[in-house]
Structures are given as structure tokens and as C-alpha cells.
Design an enzyme around this catalytic site. Sequence first.
Site, PDB file in Angstrom:
ATOM      1  N   ASP A  76       7.086  -8.607  -8.164  1.00  0.00           N
ATOM      2  CA  ASP A  76       8.216  -7.688  -8.071  1.00  0.00           C
ATOM      3  C   ASP A  76       9.477  -8.443  -8.464  1.00  0.00           C
ATOM      4  O   ASP A  76       9.410  -9.616  -8.858  1.00  0.00           O
ATOM      5  CB  ASP A  76       8.334  -7.085  -6.673  1.00  0.00           C
ATOM      6  CG  ASP A  76       8.851  -5.651  -6.713  1.00  0.00           C
ATOM      7  OD1 ASP A  76       9.995  -5.440  -7.155  1.00  0.00           O
ATOM      8  OD2 ASP A  76       8.106  -4.742  -6.319  1.00  0.00           O
ATOM      9  N   HIS A 116      10.619  -3.390 -11.979  1.00  0.00           N
ATOM     10  CA  HIS A 116      10.306  -4.336 -10.898  1.00  0.00           C
ATOM     11  C   HIS A 116       9.863  -5.687 -11.469  1.00  0.00           C
ATOM     12  O   HIS A 116       8.872  -6.270 -11.016  1.00  0.00           O
ATOM     13  CB  HIS A 116       9.223  -3.765  -9.982  1.00  0.00           C
ATOM     14  CG  HIS A 116       9.703  -2.638  -9.112  1.00  0.00           C
ATOM     15  ND1 HIS A 116      10.530  -2.828  -8.028  1.00  0.00           N
ATOM     16  CD2 HIS A 116       9.471  -1.297  -9.179  1.00  0.00           C
ATOM     17  CE1 HIS A 116      10.793  -1.662  -7.455  1.00  0.00           C
ATOM     18  NE2 HIS A 116      10.170  -0.717  -8.139  1.00  0.00           N
ATOM     19  N   ASP A 150       6.420   2.305 -11.714  1.00  0.00           N
ATOM     20  CA  ASP A 150       7.372   3.133 -10.975  1.00  0.00           C
ATOM     21  C   ASP A 150       8.786   2.600 -11.124  1.00  0.00           C
ATOM     22  O   ASP A 150       9.008   1.451 -11.506  1.00  0.00           O
ATOM     23  CB  ASP A 150       6.995   3.175  -9.497  1.00  0.00           C
ATOM     24  CG  ASP A 150       7.085   1.793  -8.848  1.00  0.00           C
ATOM     25  OD1 ASP A 150       6.615   0.830  -9.478  1.00  0.00           O
ATOM     26  OD2 ASP A 150       7.622   1.687  -7.728  1.00  0.00           O
ATOM     27  N   GLU A 151       9.749   3.436 -10.794  1.00  0.00           N
ATOM     28  CA  GLU A 151      11.152   3.057 -10.641  1.00  0.00           C
ATOM     29  C   GLU A 151      11.633   2.144 -11.770  1.00  0.00           C
ATOM     30  O   GLU A 151      12.082   1.019 -11.529  1.00  0.00           O
ATOM     31  CB  GLU A 151      11.364   2.394  -9.277  1.00  0.00           C
ATOM     32  CG  GLU A 151      11.090   3.339  -8.115  1.00  0.00           C
ATOM     33  CD  GLU A 151      11.302   2.709  -6.751  1.00  0.00           C
ATOM     34  OE1 GLU A 151      11.672   3.429  -5.811  1.00  0.00           O
ATOM     35  OE2 GLU A 151      11.092   1.484  -6.622  1.00  0.00           O
ATOM     36  N   TYR A 193       3.854   5.675   4.588  1.00  0.00           N
ATOM     37  CA  TYR A 193       4.591   4.437   4.357  1.00  0.00           C
ATOM     38  C   TYR A 193       4.876   3.838   5.736  1.00  0.00           C
ATOM     39  O   TYR A 193       5.746   4.317   6.461  1.00  0.00           O
ATOM     40  CB  TYR A 193       5.887   4.718   3.604  1.00  0.00           C
ATOM     41  CG  TYR A 193       5.742   4.618   2.098  1.00  0.00           C
ATOM     42  CD1 TYR A 193       4.584   5.050   1.460  1.00  0.00           C
ATOM     43  CD2 TYR A 193       6.768   4.098   1.307  1.00  0.00           C
ATOM     44  CE1 TYR A 193       4.450   4.966   0.081  1.00  0.00           C
ATOM     45  CE2 TYR A 193       6.640   4.008  -0.070  1.00  0.00           C
ATOM     46  CZ  TYR A 193       5.478   4.443  -0.676  1.00  0.00           C
ATOM     47  OH  TYR A 193       5.341   4.359  -2.045  1.00  0.00           O
ATOM     48  N   ASP A 200       6.232   1.113   6.600  1.00  0.00           N
ATOM     49  CA  ASP A 200       7.518   0.458   6.843  1.00  0.00           C
ATOM     50  C   ASP A 200       8.511   1.435   7.467  1.00  0.00           C
ATOM     51  O   ASP A 200       9.525   1.014   8.024  1.00  0.00           O
ATOM     52  CB  ASP A 200       8.076  -0.147   5.553  1.00  0.00           C
ATOM     53  CG  ASP A 200       8.110   0.841   4.397  1.00  0.00           C
ATOM     54  OD1 ASP A 200       7.165   1.637   4.261  1.00  0.00           O
ATOM     55  OD2 ASP A 200       9.075   0.798   3.601  1.00  0.00           O
ATOM     56  N   THR A 249       7.347  -4.709   2.444  1.00  0.00           N
ATOM     57  CA  THR A 249       7.806  -5.740   3.384  1.00  0.00           C
ATOM     58  C   THR A 249       9.265  -6.154   3.224  1.00  0.00           C
ATOM     59  O   THR A 249       9.638  -7.234   3.672  1.00  0.00           O
ATOM     60  CB  THR A 249       6.907  -6.996   3.258  1.00  0.00           C
ATOM     61  OG1 THR A 249       7.021  -7.541   1.939  1.00  0.00           O
ATOM     62  CG2 THR A 249       5.462  -6.668   3.565  1.00  0.00           C
TER      63      THR A 249
END
Length: 553
Positions: free
Chosen positions: A184, A255, A321-322, A418, A420, A469
Site C-alpha cells: 500500500d 495505493h 480500488d481508490e 469491516y 476496523d 489496520t
Amino acid sequence: MSDIETGLVPAPRRFCWIPPGKGLDVLDEETAINAGPGTEDTARWLRATVGAATGLPLPDGDGHANHLVLRVDPRLAGELGPEGYRVVVDGHGMFLDGADAAGLFWAAQTFRQLLGPAAFRRAPVAARDEWHVPCVTIEDAPRFGWRGVLLDVARHFLPKDGVLRYLDLLAAHKLNVLHLHLTDDQGWRVEIERYPRLTEAGAWRARTKAGHRASPLWDERPHGGYYTKDDLREIVAYAAERHITVVPEIDLPGHSQAAIAAYPELGNTDVIDTASLTVWDTWGINPNVLAPTDNTLAFYENVLTEVLDVFPSPFVHIGGDECPKDQWKASPTARARMAAEGLADEDELQSWFIRHFDRWLAARGRRLIGWDEILEGSRPGRGLTPGAAVSSWRGYAGGIAAARAGHDVVMCPQQHVYLDHRQAPGEDEPVPIGYVRTLEDVYRFEPVPAELTAAEAAHVLGAQANLWTEVMEDQQRLDYQAFPRLAAFAEAVWSPLPASAERDFAHFEQRMTRHYARLDALGVGYRPPSGPRPWQRRPGLLGRPIEGPPPIV
């Protein structure tokens, strides 16, 4: 004794007590393991775990009066399905039968639960000559073939021993896929021999944002780490012994700042000074994405060649993604690529990127899987190969579209699984992120959207709970966010959906009283039902709670 007292998690398909009078069977110094063909790995696991916890030798035996019999019986596959198993404890012996090797291993996990929480320790805690096993018949099989957990080791690195520990925790809950998020913006965690700077430079950041990206606080310690190829081979082998597949993720084209920081030529050099980039030290969506050049394609082909050598998984996750398009919009190189490939816009340019690696992996006998953005920018004749699969994270919509297009799907909507995200609305929840997702919310998660036909629903391979995380800096925080919700998720993806389509949460809560003792024995720092313990709180660390119920998308 009732099924609540045994507290099996996840709940088996069929459970019944042997008629009264049989009561209990006994595991003691005389108990031998009669391991049939194909059961040797499970026998070895039983000796290493149950043998260690009980202090019993569990020697090899054949025809012994006091025996634990392990058998692989393919006929069970016709009755129960893949990974199915039967456990019979009848006062005359203890019989574990699997439809296949995986099914037998899940039978052994259930048998360990029947022995009680002390069977989950690494050594005996009290002198006991015998261990009682309730006389039962259990028939069971999973609802889904993909019962996964994503572990994000890129944002905060989890040392190898921590990954091995999590594989044991997954196995204890009959989960069978570990999705390792290895790269990432904040770190590159896999050794690539051809490109050593990916770990020399890309695996380390100078500092880390403490809490949400809007927080003013920083942890000024350098952070990082990576797995050598041998580390990863060990992880893969350890997982395989537990019938868990490890799916690697190498993120592209977004990413990717850690990779660009190590090799600046991978970025959009005609737009920004990529040589000035470092491994990112904060969170969010990063604007620095890969350049759509032949050099970038060749670089990641070389990376993936080494990844395929380590990971035998049929699936390889490429992220997708993103990916902000601002740099591509400003890049003459990107515009030239779009013109050369006949691409209408930057969305189609991203689709071109994904399609390249989709076909590259397919040519090598592997299947691409990516986040649901990989569906964007495609058009007739320029879509994914039939073997490509989608991780539906922005809700159900991406998974529905993928299934209707004939692609396999793993459901992992952020609004539901999710982990988190915070577990309660109280102010004591540490670094509160996202929606409130309680234990009951996760327990009631349904992976198959009602909108799908039976043929379309067959494309739902299963589901996955994701542990991102950014605000989980160590194993203690990871445990707190994962458990007990991961036990609820395990039941949602293993146990059959009742005819009423309404799972019995009260019954699950009662069984969890027994399961909490197992987690204690395993040393899991879970969130207690009453709320966080004082040392689990993180006062002063800003989160990003989202108010109101999660939208249905």
C-alpha cells in the site's frame, strides 16, 4: 448437558445427543489415534494441540479398545458436501470422519471444542488422568467455500509469528482464506529479489499518523518491516496444513506510493517530482498512482512472477480500488496511452490496466480478483476474463453487478464486515472509526443479496471480514477489533441460514459464554461484552465515527 453447554462455534448443521445412559466417553493415557489413509496431517495436528493441552501421548493404534478413529470417507461428500464431516462419540469410541482432508480437519476442530476450554492451552494447567468427551453425533458442512479474513499488514506490519498465530485463530473458527494485504502507500511487505529497494526503502516510513488522518498526533518512531520469501513460504505451508488458502494482494494502479518511493520511474514523472516522494506516513486516498507505461507493466509482471512462485493460491488480488485520476488527466504520457489504445477516458485507462494483469494471470493458470472498482470503465469486448472475480466492498451493488455479469464474487461490504469499524457508540471505544457494527450486526450479516436469482447467487463464493489496520498498531488492538465479532462472522459464513432467514442471536450469545473461555485460553485480547477494559481504551486519539445506520447499497 445441552448444546449451550458445549458452546460449539460455529453452530453445526446437525447436533444430537447419544441416548441417555451413554453420557461421556473418556480421553486418557490409553487413548490411541487410529489414523486411516489420508488422515496423517490431522493426526499430527491433534497430537501437537490436544496432546500438548492434555499432556496425553495419543500414540498410534489400530483396533485399540480406547481409540480415536480418523477417516476420510468421500461418500460423505454426497451426503454433506465438500468439507463436510461427522463426529460420533458413543461410549465405544470416538470417530472423526471427513468427506475430504479439510472436512476431517474441521471435525478435529469440533472435537477439540467438545473437550472444553482447557484443550485450547499449550500445556496442561492441572493434573488430570482423563478428559471427558460428551457422547454426541454431529454432522456438519460449510455453507460457503470462501470463508475469509483480510489482514492488512501494509498499514501496520504484523511480524511473521503474529500471522501464524492468526492462522491458528482462523482455523479454530473454521475460516479457510487469509487475504494478505501486502502492499500500500504506507509500506511494501513482500521481498522481491529483482527489485530490492521495494523492501530496502519501501518497507519503512519515518513516522505514523496516530489515529484518524485528521488527528494532530504523530507517532514519531519509524515503522515498518517485511516478509522474506522464506517467511511467506512458511506462512503458506503453515496455512495449508490448516486447510487455509493464503491470497496475496499486490495493489495497483492506486495505493502505490511505497513502490513509487522506492522506484520513482513507476510514477507520473511528467506531472510530479516522484523522486521526492517517501513512504506515506498518514491515511486516506493517495493521489500518487502508477503511470500507464510499458515500464510499469513490465515491472509489475516481474513482481507478480516472484509472487506466483511463493503463493500457490488460484486467486491473486490486485487491488484496483481508490485510484484518483487527477495525475492521469494532467499527464501527456497517460493521454498518449489512451489515444494509442482507443480509450475514451481515464476510467477506461484504469480498466485497461486491470485487464492487462487479468489476462497475464489467466495465461499462467491463475485468476485475478480485485475490489469492485475493477468493473468500472469496461465496455463490450473490453471486459474482464470470465475467470476474474470481484471483492464487493462498497456495499452489495458491485457484487450484484458482477454476479449478473457472470463473475464470481466475495462479499465484504464495508457497512457490515469491516471490523476496523467501532463496536459500540460509547465514547470508550478506542479510535472510533466508521459505522457501529455490534456483535449482533455481524452475526446477522447475510452474504447473498435477495435480488439475485439462484443462478446468479451461485456466483457468490462466500464472504470475507476485513481488518484494515490504520488504527490497529499492534496485536493487542487487532485482537480487540477482531474478536468476538470474527466468531459471529464465522457462524454467518459456515452455518446454514435457518428457514426463517432469522438467526438466533440469543442462542449464539449463550454459546459464546463457553467460547469466551476458549478465547481466554488462546490468549486473545477480545472486547468483553460489557465494553472495553481500561487498557483497551485509547483516550485522546481522534477517530472518524459515522453517525446513523449504514446505508444499503
